[in-house]
Enzyme design. Structure first.
Site, PDB file in Angstrom:
ATOM      1  N   LYS A  53       0.840  -0.988   0.005  1.00  0.00           N
ATOM      2  CA  LYS A  53       0.036   0.001  -0.106  1.00  0.00           C
ATOM      3  C   LYS A  53       0.818   1.037  -0.014  1.00  0.00           C
ATOM      4  CE  LYS A  53      -3.896  -2.256   2.347  1.00  0.00           C
ATOM      5  NZ  LYS A  53      -4.395  -2.560   3.475  1.00  0.00           N
ATOM      6  N   GLN A  97      -5.486  -1.486   9.416  1.00  0.00           N
ATOM      7  CA  GLN A  97      -5.529  -2.983   8.942  1.00  0.00           C
ATOM      8  C   GLN A  97      -5.933  -3.955   9.792  1.00  0.00           C
ATOM      9  OE1 GLN A  97      -3.980  -3.717   6.029  1.00  0.00           O
ATOM     10  NE2 GLN A  97      -4.483  -5.899   5.991  1.00  0.00           N
ATOM     11  N   ASP A 120     -11.694   2.785   3.703  1.00  0.00           N
ATOM     12  CA  ASP A 120     -12.141   1.264   3.766  1.00  0.00           C
ATOM     13  C   ASP A 120     -13.625   0.819   3.462  1.00  0.00           C
ATOM     14  OD1 ASP A 120     -10.464  -0.772   3.615  1.00  0.00           O
ATOM     15  OD2 ASP A 120      -9.726  -0.496   5.698  1.00  0.00           O
TER      16      ASP A 120
HETATM   17  N1  GUN Z   1      -7.449  -7.110   5.657  1.00  0.00           N
HETATM   18  C1  GUN Z   1      -7.720  -7.678   4.659  1.00  0.00           C
HETATM   19  N2  GUN Z   1      -8.279  -6.985   3.796  1.00  0.00           N
HETATM   20  C2  GUN Z   1      -8.394  -5.586   4.488  1.00  0.00           C
HETATM   21  C3  GUN Z   1      -8.910  -4.542   3.707  1.00  0.00           C
HETATM   22  O1  GUN Z   1      -9.287  -4.351   2.781  1.00  0.00           O
HETATM   23  N3  GUN Z   1      -8.954  -3.522   4.664  1.00  0.00           N
HETATM   24  C4  GUN Z   1      -8.449  -3.553   5.894  1.00  0.00           C
HETATM   25  N4  GUN Z   1      -8.337  -2.467   6.723  1.00  0.00           N
HETATM   26  N5  GUN Z   1      -7.979  -4.754   6.409  1.00  0.00           N
HETATM   27  C5  GUN Z   1      -7.980  -5.599   5.637  1.00  0.00           C
END
Ligand code: GUN
Length: 295
Positions: A53, A97, A120
């Protein structure tokens, strides 16, 4: 043999559009979109995601703020980090996350994020907006799946979509998005009876269960479109391999189109995160929202 949906090149195209918007925001308004990512603990898979990311955020010309916090952090300390990011005008998007270590209350943390920065789409307000058909920040993975489906199929009206999996991150928002596109939607899960029959009736199958190769080719209607969200690590002949929730070799024989693993849905998720950050940044600055970013 169906066609393979190339998520990697689709995502590269979306990232290029994002980078163009970032350049225009800088040139015309002096604004640099900023994305903050919070990682608690040292889960190796999460560390890989977070690193990617950061790389892609910077490659698009945005500011990346990374907060790596110890696994033992308290709820109050984590809430204080979120509050600081909420108050920081350089941060337009916040991602915490998941999963968080078990002693932390994930719902409380997610719902503490300023909804305007909820890139998100996991905040309860974003979930409610999407569910009630209002303009919402849409979770990145289902948004990427929908973009690929619309690119492949055009109008989705009246198609029967079976979503296998009911997670808050993928299954439920995916079903809402497909409903918004006038699909007839079935959400299936581990307790569903006659899953094979259900899938055989589907024009679209979205597999998001997290079980390697669970859906074989003979569950797929000839010509159907298959989106495989699964990313499962399996050991084979002493090596680790990534496979989806769909048995790709057999399903690709019957599907009209299918996403591969890796190189399908995965690359789209981060590209959509960048797109959501642009959207959040434009809204925060009362600028028109860019077209072609999905939400
Ligand atoms: N863990 C797995 N996929 C995601 C996601 O799209 N966003 C977040 N915040 N955590 C994740």
């Amino acid at each position: 043999m169906g066609s393979i949906i190339d998520g990697k090149s689709f995502a590269a195209g979306l990232r290029a559009r994002v980078a163009d918007h970032v350049a225009a925001l800088k040139a015309e308004h002096g604004i640099v979109p900023g994305l903050a990512v919070v990682l608690v603990g040292e889960d190796p898979a999460s560390e890989v995601y977070v690193r990617n990311k950061g790389i892609q955020t910077r490659a698009a010309g945005m500011e990346s703020f990374e907060h790596k916090l110890p696994a033992g952090i308290s709820q109050d300390e984590l809430m204080a980090v979120v509050a600081r990011l909420n108050a920081d005008p350089a941060v337009h998007g916040i991602l915490v996350q998941l999963p968080l270590p078990g002693h932390l209350d994930s719902d409380a943390v997610i719902n503490a994020i300023d909804p305007a920065k909820d890139v998100d789409g996991f905040h309860v307000l974003s979930v409610g907006l999407l569910g009630s058909g209002q303009k919402a920040m849409v979770p990145c993975t289902p948004l990427g799946c929908l973009m690929m489906l619309k690119d492949r199929l055009g109008d989705l009206s009246g198609l029967h979509a079976v979503v296998v999996g009911r997670s808050n991150i993928v299954g439920k928002p995916m079903a809402q998005l497909l409903l918004r596109e006038n699909c007839t939607v079935t959400i299936a899960h581990s307790r569903t009876r006659n899953l094979a029959e259900l899938c055989r009736g589907a024009d679209i199958v979205v597999a998001a269960v997290g079980r390697p190769n669970m859906i074989p080719g003979d569950w797929i209607r000839p010509g159907a479109t298959v989106i495989d969200v699964g990313i499962n690590r399996i050991e084979e002949d002493g090596a680790t391999r990534l496979v989806g929730d769909v048995d790709h070799a057999s399903a690709a024989q019957v599907a009209g189109a299918i996403t591969p693993v890796p190189g399908g849905v995965g690359p789209m998720t981060i590209a959509c995160l960048l797109a959501n950050t642009i959207t959040a940044c434009c809204r925060a600055n009362n600028l028109p929202e860019p077209e072609g970013m999905g939400s």
